[in-house]
Design a protein around this motif. Structure first.
Motif, PDB file in Angstrom:
ATOM      1  N   SER A 168      52.202  22.961  38.228  1.00 25.56           N
ATOM      2  CA  SER A 168      52.124  21.502  38.358  1.00 25.56           C
ATOM      3  C   SER A 168      51.487  21.107  39.684  1.00 25.56           C
ATOM      4  O   SER A 168      50.674  20.177  39.749  1.00 25.56           O
ATOM      5  CB  SER A 168      53.525  20.889  38.243  1.00 25.56           C
ATOM      6  OG  SER A 168      54.057  21.094  36.954  1.00 25.56           O
ATOM      7  N   ILE A 203      47.723  21.818  39.343  1.00 24.34           N
ATOM      8  CA  ILE A 203      47.064  20.863  38.455  1.00 24.34           C
ATOM      9  C   ILE A 203      46.929  19.511  39.145  1.00 24.34           C
ATOM     10  O   ILE A 203      45.864  18.874  39.117  1.00 24.34           O
ATOM     11  CB  ILE A 203      47.835  20.732  37.132  1.00 24.34           C
ATOM     12  CG1 ILE A 203      47.775  22.042  36.347  1.00 24.34           C
ATOM     13  CG2 ILE A 203      47.268  19.589  36.280  1.00 24.34           C
ATOM     14  CD1 ILE A 203      48.739  22.108  35.167  1.00 24.34           C
ATOM     15  N   SER A 239      43.513  17.737  40.385  1.00 18.97           N
ATOM     16  CA  SER A 239      43.153  16.465  39.768  1.00 18.97           C
ATOM     17  C   SER A 239      42.807  15.403  40.802  1.00 18.97           C
ATOM     18  O   SER A 239      41.959  14.538  40.568  1.00 18.97           O
ATOM     19  CB  SER A 239      44.316  15.955  38.895  1.00 18.97           C
ATOM     20  OG  SER A 239      44.607  16.854  37.854  1.00 18.97           O
ATOM     21  N   ILE A 277      41.886  20.640  29.519  1.00 15.94           N
ATOM     22  CA  ILE A 277      42.223  21.303  30.782  1.00 15.94           C
ATOM     23  C   ILE A 277      41.982  22.797  30.625  1.00 15.94           C
ATOM     24  O   ILE A 277      42.275  23.376  29.568  1.00 15.94           O
ATOM     25  CB  ILE A 277      43.678  21.009  31.208  1.00 15.94           C
ATOM     26  CG1 ILE A 277      43.944  21.601  32.597  1.00 15.94           C
ATOM     27  CG2 ILE A 277      44.686  21.498  30.180  1.00 15.94           C
ATOM     28  CD1 ILE A 277      45.223  21.116  33.236  1.00 15.94           C
ATOM     29  N   GLN A 311      51.910  24.122  29.801  1.00 15.14           N
ATOM     30  CA  GLN A 311      50.982  23.703  30.840  1.00 15.14           C
ATOM     31  C   GLN A 311      50.395  22.322  30.538  1.00 15.14           C
ATOM     32  O   GLN A 311      50.090  21.559  31.466  1.00 15.14           O
ATOM     33  CB  GLN A 311      49.863  24.734  31.002  1.00 15.14           C
ATOM     34  CG  GLN A 311      50.340  26.109  31.413  1.00 15.14           C
ATOM     35  CD  GLN A 311      50.822  26.169  32.865  1.00 15.14           C
ATOM     36  OE1 GLN A 311      51.172  25.157  33.461  1.00 15.14           O
ATOM     37  NE2 GLN A 311      50.861  27.366  33.421  1.00 15.14           N
ATOM     38  N   THR A 341      50.540  19.036  32.872  1.00 17.14           N
ATOM     39  CA  THR A 341      49.365  18.201  33.089  1.00 17.14           C
ATOM     40  C   THR A 341      49.685  16.722  32.905  1.00 17.14           C
ATOM     41  O   THR A 341      49.133  15.873  33.609  1.00 17.14           O
ATOM     42  CB  THR A 341      48.249  18.628  32.118  1.00 17.14           C
ATOM     43  OG1 THR A 341      47.963  20.016  32.312  1.00 17.14           O
ATOM     44  CG2 THR A 341      46.980  17.826  32.344  1.00 17.14           C
ATOM     45  N   LEU A 380      40.363  16.964  35.444  1.00 15.21           N
ATOM     46  CA  LEU A 380      41.127  17.986  34.731  1.00 15.21           C
ATOM     47  C   LEU A 380      40.246  19.152  34.285  1.00 15.21           C
ATOM     48  O   LEU A 380      40.713  20.286  34.183  1.00 15.21           O
ATOM     49  CB  LEU A 380      41.837  17.382  33.520  1.00 15.21           C
ATOM     50  CG  LEU A 380      43.022  16.463  33.809  1.00 15.21           C
ATOM     51  CD1 LEU A 380      43.595  15.905  32.512  1.00 15.21           C
ATOM     52  CD2 LEU A 380      44.115  17.187  34.588  1.00 15.21           C
TER      53      LEU A 380
END
Length: 455
Positions: A117, A120, A124, A276, A283, A287, A308
């Motif tokens: 997390s 990601i 992002s 992604i 996952q 996201t 992403l």
């Protein structure tokens, strides 16, 4: 960070600081990785006394160091800050720097998926903001203060991972970091032996709200009833939920994986189709939290969609690794029942390749129910879909015995302490249509199998 010793001393309520104009630009607790301008922090343990390495730290570029008040023979010619306890001093300096810093702080906790997390979310936001995130596993009472003190002064977003093994630890970290946004990825079974139950784990993770900014928002796994129950007891808490259940703030559906990543559709606060470059439904759920935080920070749907596509995770998180003709999914960084079930379920459902294998290692720190939790993996393994199951570690013997009725003996490999039988099976029977999931707790070091197949 760029602070002189007097500023650091002020955070520590220390008067008459020597060398007050000496400037430090970072923090180090290890002379092997020290950088020019660092403040070296020596710890005194049973086996090693870090004060022995203070002068060496200066030789390698340290600008200053802490020194414990009761440690004899401090070098008189060096810039030192004298403290009673280096760990508390580290935390107090981090608190001082955090109070001055203008960044938006985001705290992430959960049983599984914290690092994914973090990666990601940071990926992002990186195209649009200056972002710094927790490096490696610096997510505890020492690591998080170091992470904060290593923030550049012009950092706009700080993404902080928060780990724990017992009650009160997340509370300490969140009150230090005071996040503007907080994420709870999920509630699993890790640290069951310390926290007693999944209810206890949920309560410990939920401590993250205790440091949340008054105007902050908690983003959480809306598919988890334990979190929903805790949130109903906090009527003034601002929350946003993610998951696969209709009615949540952001819902994912139509998840389709290929060799490049996952396509999925979302409805709710954000609507549309997204991609992604990461595998696994779990996952995708990670996201969703990143998408909502990005939206809260002002990014448009198109900016989120574009970012992403560029996401890269830390190694050993559903990482695709081709070795010769064989394609591995390296998910060997860690394992608990929740993440194990999710990864196995992905293999059951994926169409990336037709010949599907599982290489699974022990799940550690599960407490009294560890046998049952290993045996329950069998319920998630589809023998009509999975060709080979290779099991490693003493606890995996429970799963091995459970699977003996589902698989022919030549398709079920067990080894308690030697990787070799699994490596040889892969070398002998894997083909250019083979996809192999490798997953186990960190202590099992299952990536060794991939490395040896590659040799």
């Amino acid at each position: 960070m760029k602070k002189n010793l007097q500023q650091l001393a002020n955070w520590l309520n220390i008067e008459n600081q020597a060398f007050p104009e000496t400037v430090v630009t970072g923090i180090s607790i290890d002379t092997r990785t020290i950088e020019q301008g660092d403040l070296f922090i020596p710890f005194r343990g049973e086996a090693v006394n870090g004060h022995r390495f203070v002068e060496q730290a200066f030789e390698k570029g340290a600008a200053a160091a802490l020194w414990m008040n009761d440690e004899p023979n401090p070098p008189q010619h060096l810039p030192l800050i004298f403290v009673d306890n280096p760990e508390i001093a580290l935390q107090e300096m981090a608190k001082g720097y955090r109070n001055e810093h203008k960044a938006t702080f985001i705290g992430i906790t959960g049983s599984n998926g914290k690092t994914s997390s973090k990666d990601i979310l940071a990926s992002s936001l990186a195209p649009y903001y200056k972002v710094q995130k927790t490096i490696g596993n610096f997510n505890n009472q020492l690591g998080l203060p170091i992470t904060i003190l290593q923030l550049d002064e012009d950092t706009e977003i700080s993404v902080l991972e928060m780990g724990m093994s017992g009650f009160g630890e997340i509370e300490f970290l969140t009150k230090l970091a005071r996040p503007h946004y907080a994420i709870i990825t999920n509630i699993g079974e890790a640290h069951m032996q310390d926290l007693g139950s999944r209810e206890g784990i949920a309560q410990a993770k939920f401590e993250i709200i205790q440091g949340l900014d008054d105007n902050g928002v908690l983003f959480f796994d809306g598919d988890e009833p334990l979190l929903q129950n805790l949130i109903t007891k906090q009527p003034t808490l601002s929350t946003q939920s993610v998951g696969f259940t209709q009615g949540l703030d952001l819902v994912a559906s139509n998840i389709v994986a290929n060799a490049e990543g996952s396509n999925f559709h979302v409805e709710g606060t954000i609507d549309g189709d997204f991609f992604i470059s990461v595998l696994g439904e779990h996952q995708v759920k990670n996201t969703l939290n990143a998408m909502l935080v990005s939206k809260a920070l002002g990014l448009t749907d198109e900016q989120i969609r574009a970012a992403l596509k560029q996401v890269v995770l830390t190694d050993m998180r559903m990482q695709l690794i081709p070795v010769g003709d064989v394609l591995f999914i390296n998910d060997a960084y860690n394992a608990a029942p929740t993440s194990m079930h999710a990864a196995v379920q992905f293999v059951n459902q994926t169409s990336i390749r037709g010949d599907k294998w599982l290489v699974l290692g022990d799940m550690l720190e599960l407490g009294d129910d560890e046998q049952q939790m290993h045996e329950e993996i069998a319920q998630h393994i589809d023998s009509d879909v999975v060709s080979y199951v290779c099991l490693y570690g003493p606890r995996m013997k429970w799963l091995y015995e459970k699977l003996q009725g589902q698989f022919n003996s030549e398709l079920l490999v067990y080894s308690e302490a030697d990787y070799a039988p699994i490596i040889e099976t892969i070398k002998q029977y894997a083909t250019n249509d083979t996809l192999i999931l490798v997953k186990g707790s960190r202590g099992m070091k299952l990536e060794t199998i991939i490395q040896n197949v590659a040799q």
